[in-house]
Design a protein around this motif. Structure first.
Motif, short mmCIF file in Angstrom:
data_model
loop_
_atom_site.label_atom_id
_atom_site.label_comp_id
_atom_site.label_asym_id
_atom_site.label_seq_id
_atom_site.Cartn_x
_atom_site.Cartn_y
_atom_site.Cartn_z
N VAL A 1 -3.95 -3.68 -25.42
CA VAL A 1 -4.33 -3.15 -26.74
C VAL A 1 -5.76 -2.64 -26.73
N ALA A 2 -6.63 -3.29 -25.97
CA ALA A 2 -8.05 -2.91 -25.94
C ALA A 2 -8.23 -1.46 -25.51
N ASP A 3 -7.42 -1.00 -24.61
CA ASP A 3 -7.40 0.39 -24.13
C ASP A 3 -5.93 0.78 -24.18
N CYS A 4 -5.42 1.04 -25.36
CA CYS A 4 -4.00 0.91 -25.69
C CYS A 4 -3.03 1.62 -24.74
N ARG A 5 -2.22 0.78 -24.14
CA ARG A 5 -1.14 1.20 -23.25
C ARG A 5 0.12 0.38 -23.53
N LEU A 6 0.32 0.04 -24.80
CA LEU A 6 1.49 -0.77 -25.16
C LEU A 6 2.79 0.01 -25.10
N CYS A 7 2.75 1.29 -25.35
CA CYS A 7 3.97 2.08 -25.36
C CYS A 7 3.86 3.20 -24.32
N PRO A 8 4.93 3.92 -24.08
CA PRO A 8 4.91 4.99 -23.08
C PRO A 8 3.92 6.13 -23.36
N LEU B 1 13.22 -7.89 -35.29
CA LEU B 1 11.93 -7.19 -35.27
C LEU B 1 12.17 -5.69 -35.14
N VAL B 2 11.93 -4.93 -36.20
CA VAL B 2 12.24 -3.50 -36.24
C VAL B 2 10.99 -2.69 -35.91
N THR B 3 11.07 -1.84 -34.92
CA THR B 3 9.98 -1.05 -34.32
C THR B 3 8.80 -1.94 -33.93
N PRO B 4 9.04 -2.87 -33.00
CA PRO B 4 8.02 -3.85 -32.65
C PRO B 4 6.99 -3.42 -31.60
N THR B 5 7.32 -2.50 -30.72
CA THR B 5 6.50 -2.28 -29.52
C THR B 5 5.02 -2.04 -29.76
N PRO B 6 4.61 -1.17 -30.69
CA PRO B 6 3.16 -0.96 -30.85
C PRO B 6 2.42 -2.19 -31.37
N GLN B 7 3.17 -3.23 -31.75
CA GLN B 7 2.54 -4.44 -32.30
C GLN B 7 2.95 -5.70 -31.55
N VAL B 8 3.47 -5.51 -30.34
CA VAL B 8 4.02 -6.64 -29.58
C VAL B 8 2.98 -7.71 -29.28
N HIS B 9 1.72 -7.34 -29.16
CA HIS B 9 0.68 -8.34 -28.88
C HIS B 9 0.60 -9.39 -29.99
N GLY B 10 0.65 -8.96 -31.24
CA GLY B 10 0.63 -9.89 -32.36
C GLY B 10 1.95 -10.61 -32.55
N ILE B 11 3.04 -9.95 -32.20
CA ILE B 11 4.36 -10.55 -32.32
C ILE B 11 4.50 -11.71 -31.34
N VAL B 12 4.08 -11.53 -30.11
CA VAL B 12 4.18 -12.60 -29.11
C VAL B 12 3.34 -13.80 -29.55
N GLU B 13 2.16 -13.55 -30.07
CA GLU B 13 1.33 -14.64 -30.57
C GLU B 13 2.04 -15.36 -31.73
N ALA B 14 2.63 -14.60 -32.64
CA ALA B 14 3.34 -15.19 -33.78
C ALA B 14 4.55 -15.98 -33.32
N LEU B 15 5.27 -15.48 -32.34
CA LEU B 15 6.43 -16.21 -31.83
C LEU B 15 6.02 -17.56 -31.24
N ALA B 16 4.94 -17.58 -30.50
CA ALA B 16 4.46 -18.85 -29.93
C ALA B 16 4.18 -19.86 -31.05
N ILE B 17 3.55 -19.39 -32.10
CA ILE B 17 3.24 -20.27 -33.25
C ILE B 17 4.54 -20.73 -33.91
N ALA B 18 5.45 -19.80 -34.16
CA ALA B 18 6.70 -20.13 -34.84
C ALA B 18 7.57 -21.07 -34.01
N TRP B 19 7.65 -20.85 -32.70
CA TRP B 19 8.43 -21.75 -31.85
C TRP B 19 7.85 -23.16 -31.89
N GLU B 20 6.53 -23.24 -31.90
CA GLU B 20 5.87 -24.55 -31.96
C GLU B 20 6.19 -25.25 -33.28
N GLU B 21 6.42 -24.46 -34.33
CA GLU B 21 6.72 -25.01 -35.65
C GLU B 21 8.22 -25.18 -35.90
N GLY B 22 9.06 -24.88 -34.90
CA GLY B 22 10.47 -25.16 -35.04
C GLY B 22 11.41 -23.97 -35.16
#
Length: 159
Positions: free
Chosen positions: A25-32, A125-146
């Motif tokens: 994300v810092a030098d954005c290359r998340l998508c093609p 998750l609809v059109t997730p790729t440009p925001q996958v960095h935040g999604i992965v962080e959120a998933l880790a939190i949500a999995w930890e919470e059940g």
């Protein structure tokens, strides 16, 4: 209560990948498109997104394919913007006009958990790729919470 082994594995993998995703994300290359803008510095690339999550709406959605919606609905989270920008997009008001509000990963995790509590069969998750960095962080939190329902990565296919 401890996490089941498979959830613990996903949690560990997600946490281990966050630094790599933040680098992308810092030098954005998340998508093609690899536009290489500095999203953490406020630059907007092809997707028009900052580094924060921009979400249009989380909702229990019954309009997906029956396999996803089931009887209770799919826990659909519509992310603003899209890296594909199709001319005839059915969600262009969300994906191309970039409607939505900025949220944190903690906010997104809470949305996922709320959708589960509402009876969602999955988190869609609809059109997730440009925001996958935040999604992965959120998933880790949500999995930890059940969070223990399937995750659907619902993309336009440009990824």
């Amino acid at each position: 209560m401890p996490m089941p082994d498979d959830t613990q594995e996903r949690f560990t993998l997600a946490r281990s990948r966050l630094n790599d995703l933040r680098t992308l994300v810092a030098d954005c290359r998340l998508c093609p498109r690899e536009c290489r803008v500095k999203r953490y510095k406020g630059e907007l690339g092809e997707c028009g997104l900052p580094a924060e999550l921009r979400i249009h709406s989380p909702q229990l959605h019954h309009g997906e394919e029956p396999e996803l919606s089931g009887q209770r609905g799919s826990g659909t989270i519509f992310f603003s913007s899209c890296n594909l920008a199709c001319l005839y997009c059915q969600n262009c008001d969300i994906s191309q006009l970039r409607r939505g509000l900025l949220y944190t990963a903690e906010d997104l995790a809470e949305m996922m958990l709320t959708l589960k509590k509402q009876g969602a069969h999955n988190i869609n998750l609809v059109t997730p790729t440009p925001q996958v960095h935040g999604i992965v962080e959120a998933l880790a939190i949500a999995w930890e919470e059940g969070l223990d329902i399937p995750i659907v990565y619902n993309t336009g296919g440009y990824d």
